[in-house]
Design a protein around this motif. Sequence first.
Motif, short mmCIF file in Angstrom:
data_model
loop_
_atom_site.label_atom_id
_atom_site.label_comp_id
_atom_site.label_asym_id
_atom_site.label_seq_id
_atom_site.Cartn_x
_atom_site.Cartn_y
_atom_site.Cartn_z
N THR A 9 0.67 -0.94 0.01
CA THR A 9 -0.08 0.33 0.52
C THR A 9 0.95 0.90 0.04
O THR A 9 0.53 2.47 -0.25
CB THR A 9 -1.26 -0.20 1.03
N SER A 13 -2.95 2.03 6.86
CA SER A 13 -4.43 3.05 8.13
C SER A 13 -5.00 2.15 8.01
O SER A 13 -4.52 0.65 7.88
CB SER A 13 -5.86 3.53 6.37
N LEU A 14 -5.70 2.54 9.39
CA LEU A 14 -6.37 1.39 10.17
C LEU A 14 -7.29 0.23 9.67
O LEU A 14 -7.10 -1.19 9.38
CB LEU A 14 -7.61 1.87 11.13
N SER A 15 -8.06 0.66 8.56
CA SER A 15 -8.82 -0.21 7.41
C SER A 15 -7.71 -0.87 6.86
O SER A 15 -8.88 -2.09 6.21
CB SER A 15 -9.89 0.78 7.18
N TYR A 70 5.45 6.89 6.52
CA TYR A 70 4.26 5.80 6.04
C TYR A 70 3.78 5.07 6.71
O TYR A 70 4.41 4.09 7.82
CB TYR A 70 4.45 5.58 5.31
N THR A 71 2.62 5.10 7.69
CA THR A 71 2.25 3.64 8.14
C THR A 71 0.66 3.30 7.61
O THR A 71 -0.26 4.44 7.35
CB THR A 71 1.70 4.05 9.79
#
Length: 494
Positions: A229, A314-316, A311-312
């Motif tokens: 992602t 997203s929770l979704s 960059y991390t």
Amino acid sequence: MLPTHQHRAIRTVVALLVASLALGVVFAVLTLLFRHDVLAYQLARQPGADPDELSRTLWTRPIPVLVVAVLYVWVARQLLAGRPRAYRRVRIVSVVGFVAIAWLVASAAYPLWLRGVQVAQLAVLAALIVAVNRPVVRAAFPKVADPRPRNLRAAALLAVLAPLVAEVSVGSTSLREIWVIPLYVPIYGAGVLFIREVVRRTGGGVVNLLVMGLAYGLVEEGLALQSLTSRHLYGAADWAPRLFGLNTAYAEANLAYHAVFSVTIPIVLVEARFGAAPYLRRGGVIGTGVVALLGAALLRISVPPSEDPGYTMSLSAVLLTVAVVAALVVVGLRVRVRPSVRPAGPPPVAALAALATAATFAFLGLVWPFAGARQPLFTHGAWALLPMTGAALVAVAVFVALRRWSAGPQWTLRHPLAACFGALVGHTAFGIVAHADTLPDRGFLAVVALVTAIAGAVIVKRIGDGRRAPAVPPAPGSVTTVSTGSGPAHPPAG
């Protein structure tokens, strides 16, 4: 019943366990009661630290102390009952606890008056190590031979072979970066070994290994590296149009690659020598799974912060990835694919190896940019979807052909080995074109491809001459082996 002197020695061990636990509880309570003083001390030592983070760390200590308290009570009861496993656990806990407390004392993370409690606990743990290893105590828990099968040589070979196949033999890790291979061993070696053990214990076949390999790829690439992602890592976002935040071409290439080369091929090669029986006992399987998770965490904290800072996921995206992984695991462990109802005679082993080499090179060449291209097969924009579709068709065609060939009576162990070695040669050849950017790297991969081809030819010929690993009985519920009149017994591909 134990003699009096042994019973007294065991009670001494239990008393030291309780004393260590009591000191740990005292330390946790004092830390919470005087948390403001402790926090002020830590901030003075680390002026740039986040006060909220330090405060959260202080509150987490009572939780493990409570868990350890429950475990200590249970272990103490088991020890007094004469259980050998409890004795082994106490020996491990005493050493691990001593090392952990010694590190806390040496780090000076707490005020001097609190370190006094730690030093006392350190002394108690040292006494526990001495007491639990006394001959009189050891004699009370004699070693009992474990009748369960185990093959540590096979397990070690698979743990080493998996990262070498996945990273080194394709050139993803160059010679100048070879020192990072130990970083990959926990997730590759332990991860593939864990997959192999649970699939074989549940009676799964090659298709189940492939499905679990997809789950493995999602864990490594999606959760650990975040490469599926990320818009910046490895330039993967530029390979093809992104879909719902997914790097489509990169995902197609790497998920298929992990399923085949990281998981399935190393397992097939090792099982050709050591058979399909479990290599580890239950404790080893659990430990291997834990090491694999720690390996994923090690990748997460080491690669993305340096290669893709800021960059991390997203929770979704994380939750969706976890849900897909869970679904693949369920399918991989429970669903069984029946052999093809239209079996076909397989090609000669040499031709099969050549086909595997060509198919592997074609798949990677269609989906993986090389020779300076930014998108697959030198396309631009949405045109990248065409070679991606071609790569998918190659993969489907190979799967269907292998499924039909493996269902026929002429399919022997020589055929899957020839396909595996041919695929390895193909992926190394592609690595020469796509990954190697220096003459030493190209030369190294050329040697790897040559050695792989020669070793494959020799091994396949030896099996054809009848020299192979002794047969082992299938695990309960596993796929029944099929024997032909002209070759050795072999498992169906499904």
